[in-house]
Write an enzyme that holds these catalytic residues in place. Structure first.
Site, mmCIF file in Angstrom:
data_model
loop_
_atom_site.group_PDB
_atom_site.id
_atom_site.type_symbol
_atom_site.label_atom_id
_atom_site.label_comp_id
_atom_site.label_asym_id
_atom_site.label_seq_id
_atom_site.Cartn_x
_atom_site.Cartn_y
_atom_site.Cartn_z
ATOM 1 N N GLU A 141 21.052 -25.938 -12.388
ATOM 2 C CA GLU A 141 20.804 -24.889 -11.401
ATOM 3 C C GLU A 141 19.532 -24.180 -11.829
ATOM 4 O O GLU A 141 19.531 -23.423 -12.797
ATOM 5 C CB GLU A 141 22.002 -23.924 -11.359
ATOM 6 C CG GLU A 141 23.281 -24.578 -10.862
ATOM 7 C CD GLU A 141 23.387 -24.589 -9.338
ATOM 8 O OE1 GLU A 141 22.797 -23.701 -8.696
ATOM 9 O OE2 GLU A 141 24.068 -25.480 -8.793
ATOM 10 N N CYS A 152 17.343 -16.357 -9.484
ATOM 11 C CA CYS A 152 16.884 -17.677 -9.029
ATOM 12 C C CYS A 152 16.715 -17.740 -7.512
ATOM 13 O O CYS A 152 15.876 -18.467 -7.009
ATOM 14 C CB CYS A 152 17.858 -18.749 -9.484
ATOM 15 S SG CYS A 152 19.556 -18.393 -8.996
ATOM 16 N N GLY A 201 19.071 -22.314 -15.598
ATOM 17 C CA GLY A 201 17.904 -21.810 -16.327
ATOM 18 C C GLY A 201 16.617 -22.346 -15.746
ATOM 19 O O GLY A 201 16.519 -22.572 -14.541
ATOM 20 N N SER A 202 15.635 -22.542 -16.613
ATOM 21 C CA SER A 202 14.304 -22.948 -16.143
ATOM 22 C C SER A 202 14.150 -24.458 -16.110
ATOM 23 O O SER A 202 14.830 -25.169 -16.859
ATOM 24 C CB SER A 202 13.239 -22.361 -17.086
ATOM 25 O OG SER A 202 13.269 -23.082 -18.302
ATOM 26 N N PRO A 203 13.226 -24.948 -15.273
ATOM 27 C CA PRO A 203 12.989 -26.402 -15.200
ATOM 28 C C PRO A 203 12.552 -26.992 -16.539
ATOM 29 O O PRO A 203 12.944 -28.105 -16.884
ATOM 30 C CB PRO A 203 11.857 -26.528 -14.168
ATOM 31 C CG PRO A 203 11.940 -25.297 -13.346
ATOM 32 C CD PRO A 203 12.456 -24.222 -14.239
#
Lengths: 490, 480
Positions: free
Chosen positions: B210, B248, B188-190
């Site tokens: 990831e 991504c 997902g997102s940071p």
């Protein structure tokens, strides 16, 4: 005459930030990439350890009253070995690793390239303050990183010696030491690092990981735990006893992450074991073990009080079968053995990290495994047995960082074995090539040519393309051919 | 909440019983995954169409095919992966055995993502199963049809006392994160990753994250026009071909020398038309934007008038159908959001430089991305890119295919992630590698033990150098 005020510079968040910025700039200049730079630093570390061995031994004695042999061998020689191995193998480690590609990406070639992470932080503990500071630094340098080392303030002589030696022997534009305590460590932990290696306890390990989480920094946490030694009824109880003594009191008076914390055995073996241990203890340290020069002292008053509290708890104070003497002035506690401690005593529920060895008895030796598994996973677990089946059971059933059968602690000297914990005892591993890997990013690289472009990859999508796609992805050449000539293979 | 506690208790119990450890169990589960995606292929096409408007070819290529490949690969290799790996032990310790034995972590948590809702849930699941763990999958609520599919169908094929799907949104995720897991795998997102890692820190739970990043495509000058065509065609595929930019490893932006910008834009437009027709909205071969939230987010990226001015192709939007036309921008301002956040959508900025080598500094001044793509035939430039930039991976002269190469670790560095998977790395990422050393009682190395003396010190020094000759001489009392 006016008083002269010495301006002491506080290492705060701002100082930490500007230091990281500086190191990052130097790192980005590419200097650490070269094999030459890395090997030079490693050779200098080797030289430093050889030239200044006496200074190091002296500092370790000041901080821990560590016997010279323990310092020379467990700290300095271990470190020199790590350096020598890295120097010998670095070219090989730095080479990209070619890997196989499949039909799906034909034609192509691929490899894995090791690259440094960038600027890394190593926080080291007080019990092996030289080894556990420089060993991770060796890995970080071998992998081509810039490094900041924060040695433990609980071992102040070694900390200040390290600052001095790193200043003298290594490239200070890329390798620094920051001394200090909580304030300085917090300032460092606020910064964005490319990796943090922390050796110490679980409480601080959590703080380090939480700080790392803010910047998505990967961590290597080397923690501890209650490392048990299970003793089966064996022929060679004497040798087992010697190895237990060596792996308990012979390791910094038990103040070692992989030291034998407690014993698990059956009632009948327990008594014989106590006798064997007493016998070996006397052989190693004489009759007056409290005063033996071959034993480290307790590091400080804090830990001395913590350990005496464990001994003085009502539940266990009557269980001492050997030792128990203390010398507060000299921070010494004699090698102490306790027999039949209750499972809910303090001493059976926290990592002892000292010269107290409780023996916990079980009905049959297999039950030991359940006792071990009912606690948190330790960094190491030991088993003494002649029974092949028991060995197999132990290896399958007990989860720990590492296991040793019929010895203690010695696996640390085998650099082909990864050294690290699991769950509460840590995450990640190092030693040998694992150190190089721990401080590297393994970058996947795929080389493709402009030829070999299956139209199936591109829209507009059709049923025919779907069939071809399926065949291509299954790696089936026949399927691909069939799809190409319009037949569907299902 | 209680239901969650019960489920987790069941999983822990199941793991402790040892059921997930046997090769047979693992292989059965892997075969069950294969059967599931085979039996339900059409349903999967349907739910992906529902959630993302994905065409079956994309769905097969990026989701079903990936899972099939991973499961087959794991089945062929699992025995090998599970076997202890013998390690060399120095002669000094003879006779000793050293080995590394992989073991499952225990009960693991996998967070799926919404853009590849089937493969990003099942591919890590394959790794977790191969490694012998019990698993909870928490699919993304932003892909509701796929999540329901997973929740309803997985229990019909897999061992549901060891593998569970838990549905929900942010609240349920938070609840899950309060518990102690033996490993957490997150895609997902940071921003959310940081929250996951912070929660994991409370229990010292290892994580694989990831993430993504702004994956650049460097387009060097290519003397052959056909090479240029292929390169640009691949760029189009690498931008809009994988979930319409919502990937991504999708191309985020392109770097090209100023003198080639017109040619680039021309060929891009040509292939957009070839792939998606005059009106891409009707093409059926391009995924749609996942939901209103992301549609708004992308629309906002174009709102800045200076950014809007830089649009050279596309730019039309339709809120009702959540449609955004494949859009090309030429040199939007570098301080605009579109050049500072991961776009994750069908907007392609082209950034021009005077000399293509400037790309390296440009990329380095931004967070490390998950992938760097470079189209070039210049071997020196290739080496420079490899040595001077850092990213999860680098692919030369193509896009996205590194994802299918099982021998390459798939994962990020810095802001693009921690850890990796695919192929054997999936097995490894869900395993603890336990060191095991076996010793004998005989012979005994006397110098190991106190009381210390000069002889013992000499011996140990030599031992540490593995200087066997020296030891021998010492023992024979001869000086060297």
């Amino acid at each position: 005459m006016g008083s002269v005020e010495k301006e002491t510079k506080v290492f705060d968040s701002e100082a930490a930030s500007s230091m990281v910025k500086e190191l990052r700039g130097e790192f980005l200049s590419g200097k650490t990439r070269s094999y030459e730079w890395r090997v030079t630093q490693l050779k200098n570390i080797l030289k430093m350890s050889e030239d200044r061995e006496q200074d190091i031994v002296k500092a370790l004695h000041s901080d821990l009253t560590k016997p010279e042999l323990e310092s020379s061998i467990y700290e300095i020689s271990m470190l020199k070995n790590a350096c020598t191995l890295a120097i010998k193998k670095l070219k090989q480690w730095m080479k990209p690793e070619k890997v196989k590609t499949s039909l799906t990406s034909f034609p192509s070639s691929a490899e894995i390239v090791s690259e440094p992470l960038g600027v890394v932080l190593v926080i080291s503990p007080w019990n092996y303050p030289f080894l556990l500071s420089i060993d991770p630094v060796v890995g970080a340098i071998a992998a081509g990183n810039a490094v900041v080392l924060k040695p433990s303030e609980v071992a102040p002589a070694t900390s200040s010696l390290l600052a001095k030696l790193v200043g003298e022997y290594l490239d200070n534009t890329l390798i620094r030491v920051v001394e200090g305590a909580v304030a300085e460590t917090s300032a460092l932990l606020e910064q964005k690092w490319d990796k943090i290696c922390y050796t110490g306890n679980g409480r601080v390990g959590r703080i380090v990981m939480a700080a790392a989480a803010k910047h998505l920094t990967p961590v290597l946490l080397e923690l501890g735990g209650k490392c048990p030694a299970v003793v089966d009824s064996i022929i060679n109880l004497k040798v087992a006893a010697r190895r237990i003594v060596a792996g308990k009191w012979g390791c910094n008076s038990g103040q070692t992450c992989v030291a034998v914390d407690y014993i698990l055995t059956t009632k009948d073996v327990a008594l014989k074991l106590v006798d064997a241990l007493k016998h070996e203890l006397e052989g190693f340290y004489g009759k007056n073990q409290l005063e033996s020069k071959d034993l480290s002292r307790i590091v400080n008053l804090n830990h001395f009080d913590r350990l005496t509290k464990l001994l003085d708890e009502d539940k266990v104070s009557g269980k001492i079968v050997h030792g128990g003497e203390r010398d507060k002035a000299n921070l010494k506690i004699a090698p102490t053995i306790l027999l039949d401690v209750p499972q809910d005593s303090l001493i059976m529920n926290e990592e002892i990290f000292g010269p107290l060895l409780p023996i916990f008895t079980v009905e049959k030796v297999e039950s030991s495994f359940d006792v071990i598994n009912s606690g948190t996973k330790p960094l190491a677990a030991y088993l003494f047995t002649d029974n092949k089946k028991l060995k197999e059971q132990f290896v399958m059933a007990v989860s720990a960082g590492g296991l040793v059968i019929n010895d203690t602690v010695i696996h640390l000297a085998v650099d082909t074995l990864p050294f690290g914990g699991v769950q509460e005892s840590g995450m990640g591993a190092y030693h040998g090539k694992f150190s190089f890997d721990a401080f590297s990013h393994k970058k996947g690289v795929l080389y493709r040519s402009f030829a070999g472009d299956a139209p199936v990859r591109y829209p507009p999508y059709t049923k025919g393309k779907l069939a071809f796609m399926k065949a291509l992805m299954s790696g089936s050449i026949l399927g691909v051919i069939c799809a190409l000539i319009g037949l569907s293979k299902n | 909440m209680e239901k969650l506690e019960n489920s987790l208790g069941e999983l822990r119990q199941c793991f402790r019983s040892g059921r997930t450890r046997s090769v047979a169990w693992r292989k059965n589960q892997l075969r069950a995954v294969l059967k599931l995606i085979h039996d339900k292929e059409d349903v999967i096409f349907e739910v992906l169409q529902q959630d993302l408007g994905k065409h079956p070819v994309e769905s097969y290529r990026d989701e079903i095919g990936v899972v099939k490949k991973s499961a087959n690969y794991a089945l062929s290799n699992i025995k090998k992966w599970m076997a202890p790996k013998k390690q060399h032990v120095p002669l000094l310790f003879f006779p000793s055995k050293g080995e590394v034995l992989p073991e499952p972590y225990g009960v693991v948590l996998i967070f799926g993502s919404w853009n590849f809702p089937i493969s990003v849930a099942l591919d890590p699941l394959i790794g977790a199963i191969s490694a012998g763990n019990a698993v909870v999958i928490k699919p993304s609520e932003q892909a509701p049809a796929c999540s329901s599919f997973l929740a309803n169908i997985l229990p019909l094929y897999l061992d549901d006392s060891a593998i569970k799907v838990i549905l929900g949104g942010a609240y349920e995720s938070e609840q899950l994160l309060q518990h102690k897991w033996d490993k957490i795998f997150f895609t997902g997102s940071p921003r959310v990753a940081s929250q996951v890692m912070t929660a994991a820190a409370k229990h010292l739970t290892p994580v694989t994250l990831e993430l993504g990043g702004k994956c650049p495509a460097i387009l060097d000058s290519l003397s052959s026009p056909s090479d240029m065509k292929v390169a640009v065609k691949r760029i189009v595929g690498g931008k809009w071909g994988a979930c319409n930019g919502q990937a991504c490893i999708g191309i985020d932006y392109v770097l090209v020398e100023d003198k080639f910008k017109s040619t680039l834009i021309e060929i891009l437009q040509k292939f957009i038309k070839k792939f998606y027709g005059e009106n891409p909205r009707n093409s059926g071969s391009i995924s749609r934007i996942i939901n209103k939230n992301h549609f708004e987010r992308l629309r906002n990226l174009l709102e800045d008038p200076v950014v809007a001015d830089s649009i050279v192709h596309g730019g039309s939007l339709d809120e009702e159908t959540l449609y955004i036309e494949p859009t090309i921008l030429l040199n939007p301002p570098l301080n605009a959001d579109i050049m500072n956040e991961e776009i994750f959508g069908p907007l392609l900025p082209i950034i021009t430089v005077d000399n293509i080598r400037e790309s390296i500094d440009f990329i380095n001044s931004r967070p490390k991305p998950l992938a760097i793509y470079a189209f070039t035939k210049d071997e020196t430039f290739k080496r420079q890119i490899l040595a001077e930039t850092s990213s999860g991976s680098v692919t030369f002269n193509d896009v996205l295919v590194q994802f299918l190469c099982d021998a390459l670790p798939f994962g990020g560095v810095g802001q693009s992630g921690i850890g990796r998977y695919h192929g054997k790395y999936s097995f490894d990422t869900f395993s603890h590698e336990k060191a095991v050393m076996q010793r004998a009682f005989f012979p005994e190395l006397e110098p190991r033990y106190p009381p210390w003396n000069e002889f013992k010190l000499k011996f140990i020094r030599l031992a540490y150098n593995f200087d066997y000759l020296g030891i021998l001489l010492l023992m024979l009392n001869l000086k060297r």
